[in-house]
Design an enzyme around this catalytic site. Structure first.
Site, mmCIF file in Angstrom:
data_model
loop_
_atom_site.group_PDB
_atom_site.id
_atom_site.type_symbol
_atom_site.label_atom_id
_atom_site.label_comp_id
_atom_site.label_asym_id
_atom_site.label_seq_id
_atom_site.Cartn_x
_atom_site.Cartn_y
_atom_site.Cartn_z
ATOM 1 N N PHE A 37 59.483 24.609 117.875
ATOM 2 C CA PHE A 37 59.234 23.320 117.217
ATOM 3 C C PHE A 37 58.112 22.576 117.958
ATOM 4 O O PHE A 37 58.040 22.631 119.184
ATOM 5 C CB PHE A 37 60.538 22.516 117.244
ATOM 6 C CG PHE A 37 60.543 21.309 116.363
ATOM 7 C CD1 PHE A 37 60.784 21.409 115.007
ATOM 8 C CD2 PHE A 37 60.313 20.050 116.903
ATOM 9 C CE1 PHE A 37 60.801 20.290 114.194
ATOM 10 C CE2 PHE A 37 60.328 18.920 116.098
ATOM 11 C CZ PHE A 37 60.570 19.035 114.739
ATOM 12 N N ASP A 73 67.269 24.012 123.042
ATOM 13 C CA ASP A 73 67.157 22.999 122.002
ATOM 14 C C ASP A 73 68.135 23.402 120.888
ATOM 15 O O ASP A 73 67.972 24.457 120.271
ATOM 16 C CB ASP A 73 65.714 22.945 121.483
ATOM 17 C CG ASP A 73 65.502 21.834 120.470
ATOM 18 O OD1 ASP A 73 66.468 21.485 119.755
ATOM 19 O OD2 ASP A 73 64.372 21.328 120.371
ATOM 20 N N TYR A 126 71.021 13.646 113.785
ATOM 21 C CA TYR A 126 70.755 13.162 112.420
ATOM 22 C C TYR A 126 70.588 14.298 111.409
ATOM 23 O O TYR A 126 70.337 14.060 110.247
ATOM 24 C CB TYR A 126 69.522 12.240 112.393
ATOM 25 C CG TYR A 126 68.288 12.819 113.050
ATOM 26 C CD1 TYR A 126 67.492 13.748 112.385
ATOM 27 C CD2 TYR A 126 67.914 12.433 114.333
ATOM 28 C CE1 TYR A 126 66.372 14.285 112.989
ATOM 29 C CE2 TYR A 126 66.796 12.958 114.948
ATOM 30 C CZ TYR A 126 66.024 13.884 114.272
ATOM 31 O OH TYR A 126 64.913 14.417 114.880
ATOM 32 N N LYS A 127 70.725 15.553 111.872
ATOM 33 C CA LYS A 127 70.621 16.693 110.957
ATOM 34 C C LYS A 127 72.037 17.074 110.501
ATOM 35 O O LYS A 127 72.599 16.395 109.665
ATOM 36 C CB LYS A 127 69.873 17.838 111.649
ATOM 37 C CG LYS A 127 68.399 17.456 111.876
ATOM 38 C CD LYS A 127 67.600 18.444 112.681
ATOM 39 C CE LYS A 127 66.159 17.927 112.832
ATOM 40 N NZ LYS A 127 65.375 18.677 113.825
ATOM 41 N N ARG A 132 62.107 25.728 102.578
ATOM 42 C CA ARG A 132 63.328 25.796 103.363
ATOM 43 C C ARG A 132 64.488 25.209 102.554
ATOM 44 O O ARG A 132 64.436 24.068 102.128
ATOM 45 C CB ARG A 132 63.101 24.993 104.646
ATOM 46 C CG ARG A 132 63.980 25.385 105.784
ATOM 47 C CD ARG A 132 63.535 24.711 107.063
ATOM 48 N NE ARG A 132 63.743 23.263 106.993
ATOM 49 C CZ ARG A 132 63.659 22.452 108.041
ATOM 50 N NH1 ARG A 132 63.364 22.925 109.223
ATOM 51 N NH2 ARG A 132 63.843 21.161 107.912
HETATM 52 C C1 LIG Z 1 64.349 18.028 114.521
HETATM 53 C C2 LIG Z 1 63.959 18.687 115.795
HETATM 54 C C3 LIG Z 1 63.534 17.933 116.890
HETATM 55 C C4 LIG Z 1 63.368 16.456 116.743
HETATM 56 O O1 LIG Z 1 63.086 15.758 117.924
HETATM 57 P P1 LIG Z 1 63.129 14.175 117.859
HETATM 58 O O2 LIG Z 1 62.803 13.740 119.219
HETATM 59 O O3 LIG Z 1 64.466 13.764 117.357
HETATM 60 O O4 LIG Z 1 62.091 13.736 116.859
HETATM 61 C C5 LIG Z 1 63.276 18.601 118.074
HETATM 62 N N1 LIG Z 1 63.408 19.956 118.169
HETATM 63 C C6 LIG Z 1 63.814 20.702 117.113
HETATM 64 C C7 LIG Z 1 63.986 22.179 117.257
HETATM 65 C C8 LIG Z 1 64.087 20.089 115.898
HETATM 66 O O5 LIG Z 1 64.469 20.830 114.850
#
Ligand SMILES: *Cc1c(COP(=O)(O)O)cnc(C)c1O
Length: 403
Positions: free
Chosen positions: A130, A204, A229-230, A378
């Site tokens: 990511f 992560d 939030y997911k 997706r």
């Molecule tokens: C959604 C996501 C993030 C989001 O990071 P934020 O700091 O909340 O914006 C980070 N890493 C992965 C793998 C994600 O899917």
């Protein structure tokens, strides 16, 4: 070929042990929405969150005022972290805390990991990770004069990690579930490989927490971060969490040394002395409003059970694959996600040369999916809210609009 009839979809919904949980969510008020298949970017809101937010504003904040910090709010990051650890992370109490955003937690844990491995000068991550992970790895490396070693596969196996790690490896940063393809990386096996070479791992968990069981303690994981939030439905910008294994508690330190991570927050001391345990991972004032959503999301997950959630995610994934094979593969789509249930997380990604335009058209038609560069559509599957008929409706529209 698998039966993809509307009757089959209805039967799958009727047999769905988690179907009743949909009632616990705020109904989608926009009649134009045909299907919501992006809960892995933003989970839907719980009715209980709306009620609890009102109650908090009117009674805790409005009534208890400043006294609420001592009475309740200051303890929340640790209490919620423990609950999250128990329900979703396989983490014993005292190792998980709710704070900041995933990006900030990642920065803090990566700095902590590297500091625990002095003399080692490499950080490892993969090119398909990511963006926030890749960007932070690069900036921490630049800040500390370290080198980034890249894994180039996009579907990381333990052997890929073994090939690039060694005596120079300080830390490895990887996603448990790939945000593009939903490929699951073997967390326990990779952790073992890195430990054998003397390094530490920062996981992560953004696309795995609340979607599949995670066993951090059993794997001997070092550090982990993730968002709420997911799949945890905590709401836009709700705080993240971070995990630090208890065996690192005596020595670990993090760079954002704010007063909330200090041993005596209200002692107004002259010098920073870190709090014992996971609390030293905190920096500033906890986001109390955002934590309401986390609390409700975790409570609902506890009720549903992560194993039932995972079982439904697998069934929904199979259903998408069956529909894709019947309707979309003949139209030029390919499946980017693993077909093996054990290797696929909570979404299915379909590839199509015209995916970017098609995604725009789908969203205009109320099929809320996600486009992922360069050519991925997706299909996010949130077991607490997504239904089998809903998925079929969406796939039918994709077939119609792509045909
Ligand atoms: C959604 C996501 C993030 C989001 O990071 P934020 O700091 O909340 O914006 C980070 N890493 C992965 C793998 C994600 O899917």
């Amino acid at each position: 070929m698998t039966d993809v009839s509307p009757e089959r979809a209805d039967r799958l919904d009727a047999e769905d042990a988690l179907a009743g949980f949909r009632e616990r969510f705020v109904p989608i008020t926009d009649p134009g929405v045909v299907a919501y298949l992006d809960g892995n970017s933003l989970g839907r809101p719980l009715r209980a969150t709306a009620e609890r937010l009102r109650e908090l504003v009117e009674h805790e904040w409005g009534g208890r005022l400043i006294r609420a910090w001592e009475e309740r709010w200051l303890a929340l990051p640790g209490q919620l972290g423990d609950e999250l650890g128990r329900v979703a992370l396989g983490a014993a109490p005292g190792q998980t805390i709710v704070a900041d955003s995933t990006s900030v937690c990642l920065y803090k844990t990566l700095r902590a990991a590297v500091a625990l491995r002095p003399g080692r000068d490499e950080i490892v991550t993969d090119t398909a990770n990511f963006p926030t992970d890749r960007f932070l790895v690069e900036s921490v490396a630049a800040e500390l004069g370290l080198t980034v070693r890249w894994i180039e596969t996009g579907d990381v196996h333990p052997g890929d990690v073994a090939a690039v790690t060694g005596p120079r490896t300080a830390a490895v940063v990887l996603s448990h579930v790939d945000y593009r393809t939903a490929a699951i990386t073997d967390l326990a096996a990779v952790t073992r490989v890195v430990h054998e070479r003397g390094g530490l791992v920062v996981w992560d968990l953004c696309h795995s927490v609340g979607s599949l069981p995670v066993e951090l303690d059993a794997a001997g994981a070092d550090f982990a971060v993730g968002c709420t939030y997911k799949f945890l439905n905590a709401g836009p910008g709700a705080p993240a969490f971070l995990y630090v294994n208890a065996r690192h508690h005596a020595e670990f330190g993090q760079p954002v040394t704010g007063w909330m991570g200090a041993a005596d927050t209200f002692g107004m001391a002259e010098k920073y002395v870190p709090a014992p345990g996971i609390r030293r991972a905190l920096s500033g004032t906890p986001p109390v409003l955002g934590m309401v959503g986390v609390q409700e999301g975790v409570a609902l997950l506890a009720e549903a059970g992560i194993d039932r959630v995972r079982a439904k995610a697998v069934a929904l994934g199979r259903w998408v694959l069956a529909l894709a094979d019947a309707w979309l593969v003949p139209l030029g789509f390919t499946v980017a996600s693993p077909r093996d249930d054990d290797r696929r997380g909570g979404h299915v990604t379909l590839r199509h040369p015209d995916a970017e335009r098609l995604s725009r058209v789908l969203i205009e038609h109320g099929v809320l999916i996600d486009f992922r560069r360069p050519d991925g559509i997706r299909i996010g599957l949130s077991p607490l809210t997504t239904g089998f008929a809903e998925v079929r409706r969406a796939m039918d529209r994709i077939r119609e609009l792509a045909g």
